[in-house]
Scaffold this motif. Structure first.
Motif, PDB file in Angstrom:
ATOM      1  N   CYS A 173       4.426  -8.865   1.690  1.00  0.00           N
ATOM      2  CA  CYS A 173       5.796  -8.373   1.575  1.00  0.00           C
ATOM      3  C   CYS A 173       6.010  -7.645   0.247  1.00  0.00           C
ATOM      4  N   LEU A 174       5.447  -8.185  -0.825  1.00  0.00           N
ATOM      5  CA  LEU A 174       5.570  -7.540  -2.131  1.00  0.00           C
ATOM      6  C   LEU A 174       4.895  -6.165  -2.116  1.00  0.00           C
ATOM      7  N   ALA A 175       3.716  -6.096  -1.505  1.00  0.00           N
ATOM      8  CA  ALA A 175       3.008  -4.814  -1.419  1.00  0.00           C
ATOM      9  C   ALA A 175       3.796  -3.806  -0.593  1.00  0.00           C
ATOM     10  N   MET A 176       4.396  -4.258   0.510  1.00  0.00           N
ATOM     11  CA  MET A 176       5.172  -3.340   1.358  1.00  0.00           C
ATOM     12  C   MET A 176       6.453  -2.883   0.655  1.00  0.00           C
ATOM     13  N   LEU A 177       7.012  -3.740  -0.190  1.00  0.00           N
ATOM     14  CA  LEU A 177       8.160  -3.331  -0.991  1.00  0.00           C
ATOM     15  C   LEU A 177       7.771  -2.168  -1.892  1.00  0.00           C
ATOM     16  N   ALA A 178       6.577  -2.263  -2.509  1.00  0.00           N
ATOM     17  CA  ALA A 178       6.098  -1.199  -3.395  1.00  0.00           C
ATOM     18  C   ALA A 178       5.785   0.073  -2.615  1.00  0.00           C
ATOM     19  N   VAL A 179       5.130  -0.063  -1.465  1.00  0.00           N
ATOM     20  CA  VAL A 179       4.785   1.100  -0.652  1.00  0.00           C
ATOM     21  C   VAL A 179       6.044   1.809  -0.156  1.00  0.00           C
ATOM     22  N   ALA A 202      -9.629  -6.281   3.695  1.00  0.00           N
ATOM     23  CA  ALA A 202      -9.248  -4.871   3.789  1.00  0.00           C
ATOM     24  C   ALA A 202      -7.894  -4.618   3.132  1.00  0.00           C
ATOM     25  N   SER A 203      -6.982  -5.582   3.210  1.00  0.00           N
ATOM     26  CA  SER A 203      -5.673  -5.445   2.554  1.00  0.00           C
ATOM     27  C   SER A 203      -5.835  -5.330   1.046  1.00  0.00           C
ATOM     28  N   MET A 204      -6.665  -6.191   0.477  1.00  0.00           N
ATOM     29  CA  MET A 204      -6.851  -6.169  -0.972  1.00  0.00           C
ATOM     30  C   MET A 204      -7.483  -4.862  -1.439  1.00  0.00           C
ATOM     31  N   VAL A 205      -8.393  -4.315  -0.638  1.00  0.00           N
ATOM     32  CA  VAL A 205      -8.967  -3.009  -0.970  1.00  0.00           C
ATOM     33  C   VAL A 205      -7.872  -1.944  -0.971  1.00  0.00           C
ATOM     34  N   GLY A 206      -7.015  -1.988   0.048  1.00  0.00           N
ATOM     35  CA  GLY A 206      -5.905  -1.037   0.102  1.00  0.00           C
ATOM     36  C   GLY A 206      -4.953  -1.195  -1.070  1.00  0.00           C
ATOM     37  N   PHE A 207      -4.594  -2.435  -1.409  1.00  0.00           N
ATOM     38  CA  PHE A 207      -3.710  -2.684  -2.550  1.00  0.00           C
ATOM     39  C   PHE A 207      -4.326  -2.156  -3.850  1.00  0.00           C
ATOM     40  N   ALA A 208      -5.625  -2.429  -4.034  1.00  0.00           N
ATOM     41  CA  ALA A 208      -6.296  -2.011  -5.268  1.00  0.00           C
ATOM     42  C   ALA A 208      -6.329  -0.486  -5.380  1.00  0.00           C
ATOM     43  N   LEU A 209      -6.667   0.182  -4.298  1.00  0.00           N
ATOM     44  CA  LEU A 209      -6.697   1.645  -4.318  1.00  0.00           C
ATOM     45  C   LEU A 209      -5.316   2.226  -4.581  1.00  0.00           C
ATOM     46  N   PHE A 210      -4.284   1.586  -4.022  1.00  0.00           N
ATOM     47  CA  PHE A 210      -2.917   2.060  -4.245  1.00  0.00           C
ATOM     48  C   PHE A 210      -2.542   1.926  -5.720  1.00  0.00           C
ATOM     49  N   GLY A 211      -2.941   0.803  -6.321  1.00  0.00           N
ATOM     50  CA  GLY A 211      -2.661   0.614  -7.743  1.00  0.00           C
ATOM     51  C   GLY A 211      -3.386   1.621  -8.614  1.00  0.00           C
ATOM     52  N   VAL A 212      -4.661   1.886  -8.297  1.00  0.00           N
ATOM     53  CA  VAL A 212      -5.430   2.880  -9.051  1.00  0.00           C
ATOM     54  C   VAL A 212      -4.798   4.260  -8.912  1.00  0.00           C
ATOM     55  N   ALA A 213      -4.421   4.622  -7.686  1.00  0.00           N
ATOM     56  CA  ALA A 213      -3.796   5.925  -7.453  1.00  0.00           C
ATOM     57  C   ALA A 213      -2.488   6.056  -8.213  1.00  0.00           C
ATOM     58  N   SER A 214      -1.721   4.977  -8.274  1.00  0.00           N
ATOM     59  CA  SER A 214      -0.458   5.003  -9.013  1.00  0.00           C
ATOM     60  C   SER A 214      -0.706   5.244 -10.499  1.00  0.00           C
ATOM     61  N   ALA A 248      -2.932   3.940   4.035  1.00  0.00           N
ATOM     62  CA  ALA A 248      -3.482   3.888   5.383  1.00  0.00           C
ATOM     63  C   ALA A 248      -4.237   2.587   5.635  1.00  0.00           C
ATOM     64  N   PHE A 249      -4.705   1.941   4.578  1.00  0.00           N
ATOM     65  CA  PHE A 249      -5.356   0.641   4.709  1.00  0.00           C
ATOM     66  C   PHE A 249      -4.385  -0.499   4.411  1.00  0.00           C
ATOM     67  N   ALA A 250      -3.549  -0.337   3.384  1.00  0.00           N
ATOM     68  CA  ALA A 250      -2.654  -1.416   2.971  1.00  0.00           C
ATOM     69  C   ALA A 250      -1.652  -1.771   4.060  1.00  0.00           C
ATOM     70  N   VAL A 251      -1.084  -0.771   4.725  1.00  0.00           N
ATOM     71  CA  VAL A 251      -0.015  -1.031   5.697  1.00  0.00           C
ATOM     72  C   VAL A 251      -0.527  -1.758   6.938  1.00  0.00           C
ATOM     73  N   PRO A 252      -1.474  -1.187   7.719  1.00  0.00           N
ATOM     74  CA  PRO A 252      -1.898  -1.902   8.929  1.00  0.00           C
ATOM     75  C   PRO A 252      -2.675  -3.176   8.643  1.00  0.00           C
ATOM     76  N   CYS A 253      -3.431  -3.207   7.556  1.00  0.00           N
ATOM     77  CA  CYS A 253      -4.252  -4.388   7.267  1.00  0.00           C
ATOM     78  C   CYS A 253      -3.404  -5.566   6.807  1.00  0.00           C
ATOM     79  N   SER A 254      -2.370  -5.302   6.006  1.00  0.00           N
ATOM     80  CA  SER A 254      -1.494  -6.403   5.581  1.00  0.00           C
ATOM     81  C   SER A 254      -0.701  -6.936   6.768  1.00  0.00           C
ATOM     82  N   LEU A 255      -0.291  -6.051   7.678  1.00  0.00           N
ATOM     83  CA  LEU A 255       0.403  -6.508   8.887  1.00  0.00           C
ATOM     84  C   LEU A 255      -0.534  -7.369   9.729  1.00  0.00           C
ATOM     85  N   ALA A 256      -1.790  -6.948   9.858  1.00  0.00           N
ATOM     86  CA  ALA A 256      -2.759  -7.744  10.608  1.00  0.00           C
ATOM     87  C   ALA A 256      -3.009  -9.088   9.934  1.00  0.00           C
TER      88      ALA A 256
END
Length: 460
Positions: A27-33, A88-100, A124-132
């Protein structure tokens, strides 16, 4: 007795699966996204000045994120099945943080666009993977509430983004928006890691090769299409930059259809598009994103220009509060509204409100009434929330439970592409007739949505 919510700690086996940590970190990650997607709209005029962005650069600051997300989100959904949703969620979160962080330190247009492209790939990884991860971690009786919380935080971020972007840009500078993203993702990674890697991989995906040819063709089609749309305003003087990308997009689409029809494990299952409810849901969702992305970008450009309302970033963000409030409130209650009046009427009513709100906002601009503008934005927020929240439900209702993962990825891909087309189409309208022309385009999208809604069964 107080009713249970998705965040209540429950006895094992939920605790053994790490469900509470998975839920709050997702939920915290989706708030940021969600906030990232709209906060940049309020910051873009300032970013354009500081980074010397061209008009095309402003559009690609939005579209680089949307197109990359659209092209990769089906692949991201499959990654959750192949490698485990939490990993896969953590990979997406990490990449999002690096990109930011890349965006936060950017000092050129190229660096900004590189960061936004990487953000889109990460989302593209953070959203579907965190939902899964949420879906597979929750007990059956908690699943609906957990997914509702996940969706609610994504919509919360989306709705507060314009104000957050305006406040931070005005008080501390636009770069703080992206440093904050990185911080939130770091906390989300820690939360997901504390839950362990207990999610199981889907047996039917093990040993299956990814459809890389389909992925390349889908990406080529989307990028070429948006490039062609961006070049339309200059078509008379330079027709080749329009004709060339359109031909490339057409060729990529034809090849994509050919390859996917013969693939044993297609990236895009074409059989989904033989189902009317799925196609209608995808179209409605795409029109909704088309409308909201064009509205937010070109309203901020108009509101913060001398020829427009002459507002600061903070004032422009604050002026969108009625839209944000309605967007959040109606999105949260959309399922209840649909249950009461029917899915068909809810979606049709929302698309009607988009067309009506466009007229109200246009009248407010013509007559200079801020109260009328606030009313129009409130109606627009309510109108956008109903179809945006309900369209995925309509589309996925046509699929079996085993198909919902891939179907959700396709729905999200088309929705992101709709947002990119809204940005590109809005650029054409804005150049021809200013923000009023953009509103006319949005109103037409609402009318098309009303027509499409006629095909939804009354019992839907």
């Amino acid at each position: 007795m107080r009713p249970q919510t998705a965040f209540d700690v429950v006895p094992s086996p939920n605790q053994r699966s790490g469900f509470p940590s998975v839920l709050w970190s997702s939920c915290l990650a989706m708030l940021a996204v969600g906030a990232n997607g709209t906060a940049i709209m309020a910051a873009l005029p300032t970013m354009q000045t500081e980074l010397f962005l061209s008009s095309a650069g402003v559009q690609w600051a939005v579209n680089a994120y949307l197109i990359t997300s659209a092209a990769c989100i089906v692949l991201g959904g499959q990654a959750a099945d192949r490698f485990g949703a939490r990993r896969a969620s953590m990979v997406g979160f990490a990449l999002f943080g690096v990109a930011s962080c890349v965006i936060a330190v950017a000092d050129t247009q190229a660096a900004l666009l590189a960061g936004r492209t990487l953000q889109g790939f990460a989302a593209a990884f953070a959203v579907p993977c965190s939902l899964a991860a949420v879906d597979t971690s929750a007990a059956p009786e908690r699943k609906a509430a957990a997914i509702g919380a996940w969706t609610g935080f994504l919509m919360l971020g989306f709705s507060i983004g314009p104000l957050l972007g305006g406040v931070l840009t005005h008080i501390t500078g636009w770069r703080v928006i992206f440093w904050l993203n990185a911080l939130l993702m770091l906390v989300a990674i820690a939360g997901m890691a504390s839950a362990g890697l207990a999610t199981k991989r889907a047996a039917h995906t093990l040993g299956r090769n990814a459809d890389w040819i389909g992925f390349v063709l889908l990406g080529t089609f989307m990028v070429a299409l948006v490039f062609a749309l961006h070049a339309i305003p200059h078509a008379r003087a330079a027709p080749l930059p329009v004709i060339g990308p359109f031909l490339l997009a057409a060729a990529a689409l034809v090849l994509l259809l050919y390859v996917e029809a013969r693939s044993e494990a297609p990236l895009v299952d074409l059989s989904f598009f033989a189902r009317r409810a799925f196609v209608t849901g995808v179209a409605i969702g795409s029109l909704s994103m088309f409308s909201i992305m064009s509205l937010l970008l070109y309203f901020n450009l108009y509101a913060q220009s001398r020829e427009g309302l002459g507002l600061t970033a903070l004032e422009a963000g604050a002026s969108l509060l009625p839209l944000s409030a309605a967007l959040l409130a109606v999105a949260v209650s959309a399922s209840a509204v649909a249950a009461r009046v029917g899915l068909r009427n809810a979606i049709m009513g929302g698309m009607m409100m988009i067309a009506i709100a466009s007229a109200i906002i246009g009248a407010a601009i013509a007559w200079g009434g801020m109260v009328l503008l606030a009313i129009g934005l409130f109606v627009m927020g309510a109108g956008l929330a109903l179809p945006y929240s309900s369209a995925p439900r309509l589309a996925l209702s046509a699929l079996s439970p085993a198909q919902t993962g891939q179907g959700s990825g396709i729905v999200n891909a088309c929705t992101f592409l709709g947002g990119s087309c809204g940005v590109a189409g809005g650029a054409i309208a804005f150049a021809l007739g200013g923000f009023v022309a953009v509103l006319t385009m949005i109103a037409l999208a609402g009318i098309v949505g009303v027509a499409l809604s006629q095909g939804i069964p009354r019992t839907g």
